[in-house]
Design an enzyme around this catalytic site. Structure first.
Site, short mmCIF file in Angstrom:
data_model
loop_
_atom_site.label_atom_id
_atom_site.label_comp_id
_atom_site.label_asym_id
_atom_site.label_seq_id
_atom_site.Cartn_x
_atom_site.Cartn_y
_atom_site.Cartn_z
N CYS A 2 0.83 -1.20 0.00
CA CYS A 2 0.00 0.00 0.00
C CYS A 2 0.87 1.26 0.00
O CYS A 2 2.03 1.22 0.40
CB CYS A 2 -0.85 0.06 1.25
SG CYS A 2 -1.84 -1.39 1.51
N ARG A 27 4.89 0.72 -6.36
CA ARG A 27 4.85 -0.20 -5.21
C ARG A 27 3.89 -1.37 -5.45
O ARG A 27 3.95 -2.36 -4.75
CB ARG A 27 4.39 0.57 -3.95
CG ARG A 27 5.41 1.59 -3.48
CD ARG A 27 4.79 2.51 -2.45
NE ARG A 27 4.51 1.85 -1.19
CZ ARG A 27 5.38 1.73 -0.19
NH1 ARG A 27 6.58 2.24 -0.32
NH2 ARG A 27 5.05 1.14 0.92
N TRP A 74 -2.87 -2.46 -1.53
CA TRP A 74 -2.42 -3.81 -1.92
C TRP A 74 -3.14 -4.72 -0.94
O TRP A 74 -2.81 -4.77 0.25
CB TRP A 74 -0.90 -3.87 -1.80
CG TRP A 74 -0.28 -5.23 -1.92
CD1 TRP A 74 0.08 -6.06 -0.90
CD2 TRP A 74 0.10 -5.90 -3.12
NE1 TRP A 74 0.65 -7.20 -1.40
CE2 TRP A 74 0.68 -7.13 -2.74
CE3 TRP A 74 0.00 -5.60 -4.47
CZ2 TRP A 74 1.16 -8.06 -3.67
CZ3 TRP A 74 0.49 -6.51 -5.39
CH2 TRP A 74 1.06 -7.72 -4.99
N ASN A 100 -1.60 1.54 5.77
CA ASN A 100 -0.69 0.65 5.08
C ASN A 100 -0.21 -0.35 6.13
O ASN A 100 0.26 0.06 7.17
CB ASN A 100 0.46 1.54 4.55
CG ASN A 100 1.63 0.78 4.03
OD1 ASN A 100 1.62 -0.43 3.96
ND2 ASN A 100 2.67 1.51 3.67
N GLY A 101 -0.39 -1.65 5.91
CA GLY A 101 0.07 -2.63 6.90
C GLY A 101 -1.06 -3.52 7.39
O GLY A 101 -2.12 -3.59 6.79
N GLU A 488 17.89 -23.37 -8.02
CA GLU A 488 17.48 -21.97 -8.01
C GLU A 488 18.69 -21.06 -8.24
O GLU A 488 18.59 -20.07 -8.96
CB GLU A 488 16.75 -21.66 -6.70
CG GLU A 488 16.51 -20.18 -6.41
CD GLU A 488 15.68 -19.46 -7.47
OE1 GLU A 488 15.18 -20.10 -8.40
OE2 GLU A 488 15.58 -18.21 -7.37
N LYS A 492 18.90 -18.33 -11.29
CA LYS A 492 19.18 -16.89 -11.11
C LYS A 492 20.32 -16.47 -12.04
O LYS A 492 20.28 -15.44 -12.68
CB LYS A 492 19.58 -16.58 -9.67
CG LYS A 492 18.43 -16.51 -8.68
CD LYS A 492 17.66 -15.24 -8.77
CE LYS A 492 16.19 -15.35 -8.92
NZ LYS A 492 15.44 -16.38 -9.43
N GLU A 495 19.05 -16.39 -15.67
CA GLU A 495 18.10 -15.30 -15.90
C GLU A 495 18.79 -13.95 -15.99
O GLU A 495 18.52 -13.17 -16.89
CB GLU A 495 17.10 -15.21 -14.73
CG GLU A 495 16.00 -16.25 -14.70
CD GLU A 495 15.12 -16.09 -13.46
OE1 GLU A 495 15.66 -16.16 -12.33
OE2 GLU A 495 13.91 -15.91 -13.61
N HIS A 511 28.07 -39.08 -12.07
CA HIS A 511 27.38 -39.91 -13.07
C HIS A 511 27.39 -39.26 -14.45
O HIS A 511 26.53 -39.57 -15.27
CB HIS A 511 25.96 -40.21 -12.61
CG HIS A 511 25.91 -41.01 -11.34
ND1 HIS A 511 26.29 -42.33 -11.29
CD2 HIS A 511 25.59 -40.66 -10.08
CE1 HIS A 511 26.17 -42.77 -10.04
NE2 HIS A 511 25.75 -41.77 -9.29
N LYS A 610 7.81 -11.37 -16.40
CA LYS A 610 7.59 -11.61 -14.97
C LYS A 610 6.48 -12.63 -14.76
O LYS A 610 6.57 -13.47 -13.89
CB LYS A 610 7.23 -10.27 -14.30
CG LYS A 610 6.94 -10.36 -12.81
CD LYS A 610 8.21 -10.55 -12.03
CE LYS A 610 8.00 -10.65 -10.54
NZ LYS A 610 9.09 -11.46 -9.92
#
Ligand code: G6P
Length: 615
Positions: A2, A27, A74, A100-101, A488, A492, A495, A511, A610
């Protein structure tokens, strides 16, 4: 996340507020609203969707008022809708607030207020706070500043708020815990004006003098004068900063890229992930969204985790935790494959979809397919109200705020953590004892702090990036919980850095892949001091014996690898199952800094999106 904007002074507030909301759009949000106070009357306008929708809504209205508040929401409590959008009014319409929160104890307060006759028209925790302030103001006859302060003493949670009262047009109150709030001091001594916002971006074009409120502080602007005090009523002498940043820099919180900002937001993101969910006394977890499905969850015999990209790699980590703590046979599938694979579905089997955006088509389709087959569908999703969040039977939100950079960072560590928390939750319905649950909870609580400690090594990683930036191939290797971490890490690297990288279980090396090793093909081996340490050490030795370079990632205090590996990265000590959360961080930084060194467009890597909404 928010955003809040407020203004009080001699100018018309609306143009300042709406422009402020536009500045905060980065945001991420799902609805927007504005309230102005003019001649003792509030005019309130709010709308689900973007700021441009709000602008359309008010296009033909006269919006007057020299004091006002505005908000981009948000969603956290309640779906994105006009009704849940802010500002939120109190019952009598005397108090208005943007927030906000999250207010953790809002249900308890709501109960008390309901008994007193208050009605609630939205699903938000914010409306509860508006009514609490009204109740205190009415009953104690104090002014707005004091009523807000007394209300905040009753509140648990994190917030940044702005409050107005209809009968005090000369006053605006701002307060915060956890969420940011900045007060811009503008105008002159005889003509003072104040701008308030979640960050300095809406303020910078009006003044460069700003005050950053600290946690548990509030600012009361009354009659052109600003008083700052703590919620405990201690007056604070504010420090006025001079803003020197450009607007584009401010949007990224002073970081060069969104990706770096999001990496550094992880301590806060982990905190938000666990906030209000750990029941220490019972060694258990509270997931509001799962409550209605207790019986089905108790009867669950097997689980299929579906996800794509980073989310799928976190699933490979969660798989171990779900089996270890909840004793539920678990497998991880590509969302895309689940839909097209013909297989028998056992009775009482469930599907867990993991997705940051909640829009990944492959994952979404697998949920539809699972429902067709009668499976219980669960979700771990960051974007509130997204397609996956709406499609699953029961969901858990990450609550880490919007992720802007294409490469997922703060959502991924939260995904790992939530799966471990889910494993505890399901485990407590089965064989996991209270004591065992409590031991893990204790370590989970330390994670935000340990993540912050891990981030302190960023300069070392930056230097490593300089050293390895010209390499064209990389292995990322790990065992057990950290096999997924290795995958991962490699993703990264691919990407962001456009370097060919392969992530795999270190056991695979002998192997076949070992034949690729030479002095130009380094490996990053994740080797924390855990049940797999000796095995990982052997892998490091195998690589070194063939002339390969090794960056080892291990636990603080373990100096042994300094003698074997070429470089060593340390993470703080934690439980074995939690190590991936800390190990993700240096790998994100490594990929990021190499990408910067190579001059890549880090936040928007070539060819990638995204959110992949096509199959
Ligand atoms: C895309 C993104 C990845 C992400 C994946 C899954 O491929 O580039 O970074 O991990 O989608 O996204 P989701 O929103 O479902 O987590």
């Amino acid at each position: 996340m928010c955003g809040i904007v407020g203004y009080i002074g001699k100018r018309e507030a609306y143009p300042i507020l709406i422009k402020g909301l536009e500045r905060l759009e980065y945001r991420g949000y799902d609805s927007a609203g504005v309230a102005l106070l003019n001649e003792g009357v509030f005019s309130v306008h709010k709308k689900k969707g973007k700021v441009v929708e709000l602008k359309k809504l008010v296009a033909h209205k006269k919006l007057l008022g020299k004091v006002g508040i505005a908000h981009t929401r948000w969603a956290t409590h309640g779906i994105p809708s006009d009704k849940n959008a802010h500002p939120q009014l109190s019952n009598s319409g005397d108090i208005i607030i943007v927030h906000n929160g999250i207010i953790e104890n809002y249900l308890t307060i709501k109960k008390v207020l309901t008994k007193k006759g208050y009605k609630f028209y939205s699903d938000t925790d914010t409306e509860v706070l508006a009514n609490l302030i009204e109740d205190i103001k009415k009953n104690t006859k104090v002014n707005l500043g004091e009523a807000v302060r007394l209300a905040l003493l009753e509140i648990d949670g994190a917030y940044g708020i702005l409050v107005l009262a209809k009968d005090e047009p000369d006053t605006i109150v701002v307060a915060k815990i956890g969420s940011p709030a900045v007060i811009g001091v503008g105008g002159s001594k005889t003509n003072p004006e104040f701008f308030i916002a979640s960050d300095a971006t809406p303020i910078i074009e009006y003044t460069d003098r700003v005050i950053y409120l600290e946690d548990r502080e509030m600012g009361i602007i009354k009659n052109g004068e600003l008083t700052i005090k703590t919620i405990q009523n201690k007056i604070v002498n504010p420090y006025v900063h001079k803003l020197e940043m450009k607007i584009e820099e401010l949007e990224k919180g002073g970081f060069e890229h969104f990706m770096l900002k999001e990496i550094f937001e992880q301590p806060e993101a982990l905190h938000s992930t666990i906030r209000g969910r750990l029941i220490e006394s019972d060694g258990n977890i509270k997931f509001g969204g799962l409550e209605k499905f207790q019986k089905e969850l108790k009867n669950l015999r097997s689980l299929t985790v579906v996800a794509m990209g980073t989310a799928r790699f976190t699933g490979l980590i969660g798989e171990y935790a779900l089996e270890e703590l909840a004793d539920i046979p678990t497998k991880v599938e590509y969302g895309s494959e689940f839909t097209y694979r013909k297989k028998a579905i056992a009775k009482n089997s469930g599907l867990l979809a993991i997705s940051q955006s909640g829009e990944t088509a492959d994952t979404l389709n697998s949920i539809k397919e699972a429902k067709r087959k009668g499976m219980l569908t669960l979700g771990i999703v960051n974007v509130i109200g997204s397609s996956i969040a709406r499609e699953v039977d029961a969901g858990i939100y990450n609550h880490v705020g919007p992720e802007t950079a294409v490469a997922s960072t703060k959502a991924s560590t939260s995904q790992v953590l939530l799966q471990i928390m889910l494993a505890i939750y399901l485990g407590r319905m089965r064989g996991l004892t209270k004591k065992e649950g409590q031991t893990i909870l204790k370590e989970i609580q330390k994670l935000p702090e340990l993540a912050a400690k891990t981030l302190k090594n960023s300069d070392q990683i930056k230097n490593l990036a300089k050293k390895y930036k010209k390499i064209e191939h990389f292995f990322f290797l790990g065992r057990k919980y950290n096999a997924g971490t290795a995958m991962e890490g490699a993703l990264k690297m691919k990407e962001c850095s456009y370097i060919h990288a392969e992530g795999m279980n270190a056991t695979e090396l002998k192997h076949g892949p070992l034949s690729l090793i030479d002095e130009n093909f380094p490996s990053l081996v994740i080797a924390p001091m855990d049940s797999m340490y000796e095995k990982s050490k052997s892998s490091i030795q195998e690589i070194k014996a063939r002339g390969g370079l090794v960056i080892a990632l291990t636990t603080e205090g373990n100096k042994e690898l300094e003698k074997i590996a070429n470089d060593v990265i340390y993470i703080p000590k934690t439980l074995e199952m939690l190590t991936p959360i800390l190990a993700f961080i240096p790998m994100q930084l490594f990929a990021y800094y190499i990408a910067v060194e190579r001059g890549n467009d880090v936040d928007k890597p070539r060819n990638l999106a995204k959110s992949v909404t096509v199959e």
